[in-house]
Design a protein around this motif. Structure first.
Motif, PDB file in Angstrom:
ATOM      1  N   VAL A  13      14.213   1.058  -1.457  1.00 28.75           N
ATOM      2  CA  VAL A  13      15.147   0.706  -0.387  1.00 28.75           C
ATOM      3  C   VAL A  13      14.412   0.724   0.954  1.00 28.75           C
ATOM      4  O   VAL A  13      13.663   1.663   1.248  1.00 28.75           O
ATOM      5  CB  VAL A  13      16.340   1.689  -0.361  1.00 28.75           C
ATOM      6  CG1 VAL A  13      17.266   1.407   0.804  1.00 28.75           C
ATOM      7  CG2 VAL A  13      17.094   1.641  -1.680  1.00 28.75           C
ATOM      8  N   VAL A  14      14.611  -0.300   1.774  1.00 29.45           N
ATOM      9  CA  VAL A  14      13.969  -0.381   3.089  1.00 29.45           C
ATOM     10  C   VAL A  14      14.543   0.715   3.988  1.00 29.45           C
ATOM     11  O   VAL A  14      15.756   0.763   4.218  1.00 29.45           O
ATOM     12  CB  VAL A  14      14.180  -1.773   3.732  1.00 29.45           C
ATOM     13  CG1 VAL A  14      13.590  -1.807   5.135  1.00 29.45           C
ATOM     14  CG2 VAL A  14      13.574  -2.861   2.863  1.00 29.45           C
ATOM     15  N   VAL A  15      13.680   1.595   4.493  1.00 36.00           N
ATOM     16  CA  VAL A  15      14.123   2.653   5.402  1.00 36.00           C
ATOM     17  C   VAL A  15      13.689   2.386   6.844  1.00 36.00           C
ATOM     18  O   VAL A  15      14.220   2.979   7.773  1.00 36.00           O
ATOM     19  CB  VAL A  15      13.637   4.050   4.950  1.00 36.00           C
ATOM     20  CG1 VAL A  15      14.279   4.434   3.631  1.00 36.00           C
ATOM     21  CG2 VAL A  15      12.124   4.110   4.856  1.00 36.00           C
ATOM     22  N   ASP A  16      12.721   1.484   7.020  1.00 43.55           N
ATOM     23  CA  ASP A  16      12.312   1.101   8.367  1.00 43.55           C
ATOM     24  C   ASP A  16      11.628  -0.257   8.276  1.00 43.55           C
ATOM     25  O   ASP A  16      11.029  -0.599   7.256  1.00 43.55           O
ATOM     26  CB  ASP A  16      11.354   2.137   8.966  1.00 43.55           C
ATOM     27  CG  ASP A  16      11.241   2.026  10.482  1.00 43.55           C
ATOM     28  OD1 ASP A  16      11.978   1.211  11.085  1.00 43.55           O
ATOM     29  OD2 ASP A  16      10.415   2.746  11.059  1.00 43.55           O
ATOM     30  N   VAL A  56       0.867  -1.172   0.000  1.00 44.39           N
ATOM     31  CA  VAL A  56       0.000   0.000   0.000  1.00 44.39           C
ATOM     32  C   VAL A  56       0.907   1.226   0.000  1.00 44.39           C
ATOM     33  O   VAL A  56       1.966   1.219   0.629  1.00 44.39           O
ATOM     34  CB  VAL A  56      -0.956   0.010   1.228  1.00 44.39           C
ATOM     35  CG1 VAL A  56      -0.194   0.130   2.523  1.00 44.39           C
ATOM     36  CG2 VAL A  56      -1.976   1.133   1.110  1.00 44.39           C
ATOM     37  N   ARG A  57       0.495   2.248  -0.726  1.00 47.75           N
ATOM     38  CA  ARG A  57       1.267   3.489  -0.721  1.00 47.75           C
ATOM     39  C   ARG A  57       0.965   4.229   0.568  1.00 47.75           C
ATOM     40  O   ARG A  57      -0.186   4.374   0.959  1.00 47.75           O
ATOM     41  CB  ARG A  57       0.914   4.336  -1.923  1.00 47.75           C
ATOM     42  CG  ARG A  57       1.491   3.749  -3.201  1.00 47.75           C
ATOM     43  CD  ARG A  57       1.403   4.695  -4.334  1.00 47.75           C
ATOM     44  NE  ARG A  57       2.072   5.964  -4.043  1.00 47.75           N
ATOM     45  CZ  ARG A  57       2.328   6.882  -4.967  1.00 47.75           C
ATOM     46  NH1 ARG A  57       1.976   6.672  -6.217  1.00 47.75           N
ATOM     47  NH2 ARG A  57       2.914   8.016  -4.648  1.00 47.75           N
ATOM     48  N   ALA A  58       2.002   4.697   1.223  1.00 43.56           N
ATOM     49  CA  ALA A  58       1.838   5.398   2.493  1.00 43.56           C
ATOM     50  C   ALA A  58       1.949   6.907   2.327  1.00 43.56           C
ATOM     51  O   ALA A  58       1.801   7.644   3.292  1.00 43.56           O
ATOM     52  CB  ALA A  58       2.877   4.910   3.496  1.00 43.56           C
ATOM     53  N   ASP A  59       2.187   7.374   1.116  1.00 41.88           N
ATOM     54  CA  ASP A  59       2.363   8.812   0.907  1.00 41.88           C
ATOM     55  C   ASP A  59       1.114   9.513   0.376  1.00 41.88           C
ATOM     56  O   ASP A  59       1.115  10.709   0.164  1.00 41.88           O
ATOM     57  CB  ASP A  59       3.533   9.063  -0.044  1.00 41.88           C
ATOM     58  CG  ASP A  59       3.328   8.435  -1.422  1.00 41.88           C
ATOM     59  OD1 ASP A  59       2.472   7.537  -1.546  1.00 41.88           O
ATOM     60  OD2 ASP A  59       4.031   8.840  -2.367  1.00 41.88           O
ATOM     61  N   LEU A  60       0.041   8.790   0.171  1.00 41.28           N
ATOM     62  CA  LEU A  60      -1.168   9.385  -0.381  1.00 41.28           C
ATOM     63  C   LEU A  60      -2.259   9.612   0.660  1.00 41.28           C
ATOM     64  O   LEU A  60      -3.247  10.266   0.384  1.00 41.28           O
ATOM     65  CB  LEU A  60      -1.732   8.477  -1.496  1.00 41.28           C
ATOM     66  CG  LEU A  60      -0.796   8.226  -2.673  1.00 41.28           C
ATOM     67  CD1 LEU A  60      -1.436   7.257  -3.646  1.00 41.28           C
ATOM     68  CD2 LEU A  60      -0.445   9.543  -3.359  1.00 41.28           C
ATOM     69  N   SER A  96       6.154  -9.086   9.215  1.00 47.12           N
ATOM     70  CA  SER A  96       7.223  -8.142   8.917  1.00 47.12           C
ATOM     71  C   SER A  96       6.606  -7.011   8.114  1.00 47.12           C
ATOM     72  O   SER A  96       5.970  -7.250   7.082  1.00 47.12           O
ATOM     73  CB  SER A  96       8.332  -8.821   8.104  1.00 47.12           C
ATOM     74  OG  SER A  96       9.289  -7.871   7.694  1.00 47.12           O
ATOM     75  N   VAL A  97       6.746  -5.789   8.587  1.00 46.86           N
ATOM     76  CA  VAL A  97       6.220  -4.611   7.898  1.00 46.86           C
ATOM     77  C   VAL A  97       7.410  -3.721   7.565  1.00 46.86           C
ATOM     78  O   VAL A  97       8.211  -3.394   8.440  1.00 46.86           O
ATOM     79  CB  VAL A  97       5.204  -3.844   8.773  1.00 46.86           C
ATOM     80  CG1 VAL A  97       4.713  -2.597   8.063  1.00 46.86           C
ATOM     81  CG2 VAL A  97       4.042  -4.754   9.154  1.00 46.86           C
ATOM     82  N   GLN A  98       7.514  -3.363   6.300  1.00 50.13           N
ATOM     83  CA  GLN A  98       8.629  -2.532   5.847  1.00 50.13           C
ATOM     84  C   GLN A  98       8.115  -1.243   5.231  1.00 50.13           C
ATOM     85  O   GLN A  98       7.077  -1.231   4.577  1.00 50.13           O
ATOM     86  CB  GLN A  98       9.452  -3.267   4.784  1.00 50.13           C
ATOM     87  CG  GLN A  98      10.092  -4.530   5.282  1.00 50.13           C
ATOM     88  CD  GLN A  98      10.817  -5.268   4.167  1.00 50.13           C
ATOM     89  OE1 GLN A  98      10.464  -5.162   2.997  1.00 50.13           O
ATOM     90  NE2 GLN A  98      11.836  -6.024   4.546  1.00 50.13           N
ATOM     91  N   ILE A  99       8.886  -0.170   5.421  1.00 55.52           N
ATOM     92  CA  ILE A  99       8.637   1.090   4.732  1.00 55.52           C
ATOM     93  C   ILE A  99       9.783   1.256   3.740  1.00 55.52           C
ATOM     94  O   ILE A  99      10.959   1.189   4.124  1.00 55.52           O
ATOM     95  CB  ILE A  99       8.570   2.282   5.704  1.00 55.52           C
ATOM     96  CG1 ILE A  99       7.378   2.099   6.656  1.00 55.52           C
ATOM     97  CG2 ILE A  99       8.471   3.601   4.936  1.00 55.52           C
ATOM     98  CD1 ILE A  99       7.232   3.191   7.688  1.00 55.52           C
ATOM     99  N   LEU A 100       9.413   1.459   2.482  1.00 51.72           N
ATOM    100  CA  LEU A 100      10.391   1.608   1.416  1.00 51.72           C
ATOM    101  C   LEU A 100      10.401   3.044   0.922  1.00 51.72           C
ATOM    102  O   LEU A 100       9.356   3.699   0.884  1.00 51.72           O
ATOM    103  CB  LEU A 100      10.061   0.679   0.245  1.00 51.72           C
ATOM    104  CG  LEU A 100       9.771  -0.785   0.577  1.00 51.72           C
ATOM    105  CD1 LEU A 100       9.389  -1.540  -0.683  1.00 51.72           C
ATOM    106  CD2 LEU A 100      10.971  -1.435   1.231  1.00 51.72           C
ATOM    107  N   ASP A 101      11.570   3.525   0.509  1.00 49.47           N
ATOM    108  CA  ASP A 101      11.610   4.847  -0.105  1.00 49.47           C
ATOM    109  C   ASP A 101      11.240   4.721  -1.583  1.00 49.47           C
ATOM    110  O   ASP A 101      10.920   3.622  -2.069  1.00 49.47           O
ATOM    111  CB  ASP A 101      12.962   5.525   0.103  1.00 49.47           C
ATOM    112  CG  ASP A 101      14.109   4.818  -0.591  1.00 49.47           C
ATOM    113  OD1 ASP A 101      13.864   3.940  -1.452  1.00 49.47           O
ATOM    114  OD2 ASP A 101      15.275   5.148  -0.278  1.00 49.47           O
ATOM    115  N   ALA A 102      11.268   5.840  -2.315  1.00 49.06           N
ATOM    116  CA  ALA A 102      10.844   5.845  -3.719  1.00 49.06           C
ATOM    117  C   ALA A 102      11.684   4.899  -4.582  1.00 49.06           C
ATOM    118  O   ALA A 102      11.204   4.382  -5.589  1.00 49.06           O
ATOM    119  CB  ALA A 102      10.908   7.264  -4.272  1.00 49.06           C
TER     120      ALA A 102
END
Length: 154
Positions: A53-56, A11-15, A44-50
């Motif tokens: 790349v896994v940032v968290d 899911v996109r987290a920036d919208l 496992s939940v990951q936040i990826l940058d644009a």
């Protein structure tokens, strides 16, 4: 099966300020948590940058269950459960009211199960540890906090 990926979703987290994600398990992989079978799924939940790349990342666990009330009956996964709790105040000679180790707390829970109890309102000074051990050990435990015992909010 440990280490087997059963489902993935994105899911996109920036919208949106509160994005939602639906994770669907294959029909044969659904296993509900119950006192008789305290199955937990690893998460496992990951936040990826644009750039992808896994940032968290956070790793946790979850059980699938439903809890409801039907008249004066408690239902777990749609089935009636008779609650037979014991008041667990916890006492250890070497540390008084706080379990000296996770193993000691787990042993306390195991003694209650062996005596035929299926739940306990527990006064835990370390709420996360207490809930993690109790969830894996299977009896239904409710947590309570008192002013005299410091706790960490879950």
């Amino acid at each position: 099966m440990a280490g087997v990926v059963l489902a993935e979703a994105e899911v996109r987290a920036d919208l949106d300020l509160s994005p939602r994600l639906t994770l669907r398990l294959p029909e044969g992989a659904v296993r509900t948590w119950s006192p008789a079978d305290p199955h937990l799924y690893g998460l496992s939940v990951q936040i990826l940058d644009a750039a992808g790349v896994v940032v968290d990342e956070v790793r946790s666990y979850a059980g699938l269950r439903s809890v409801s009330i039907d008249g004066n009956r408690l239902l777990l996964n749609g089935l009636p459960v008779f609650q037979r709790p014991v008041l667990d105040q916890g006492y250890w000679p070497q540390s008084l009211m706080t379990a000296p180790s996770d193993r000691a707390l787990a042993h306390d829970i195991e003694l209650g199960i062996a005596a035929g109890f299926n739940g306990a309102p527990a006064h835990c000074s370390i709420i996360r540890t207490c809930l993690a051990i109790a969830t894996r050990s299977s009896p239904m435990r409710s947590r309570s906090r008192t002013a005299s015992i410091p706790s960490i909010a879950p």
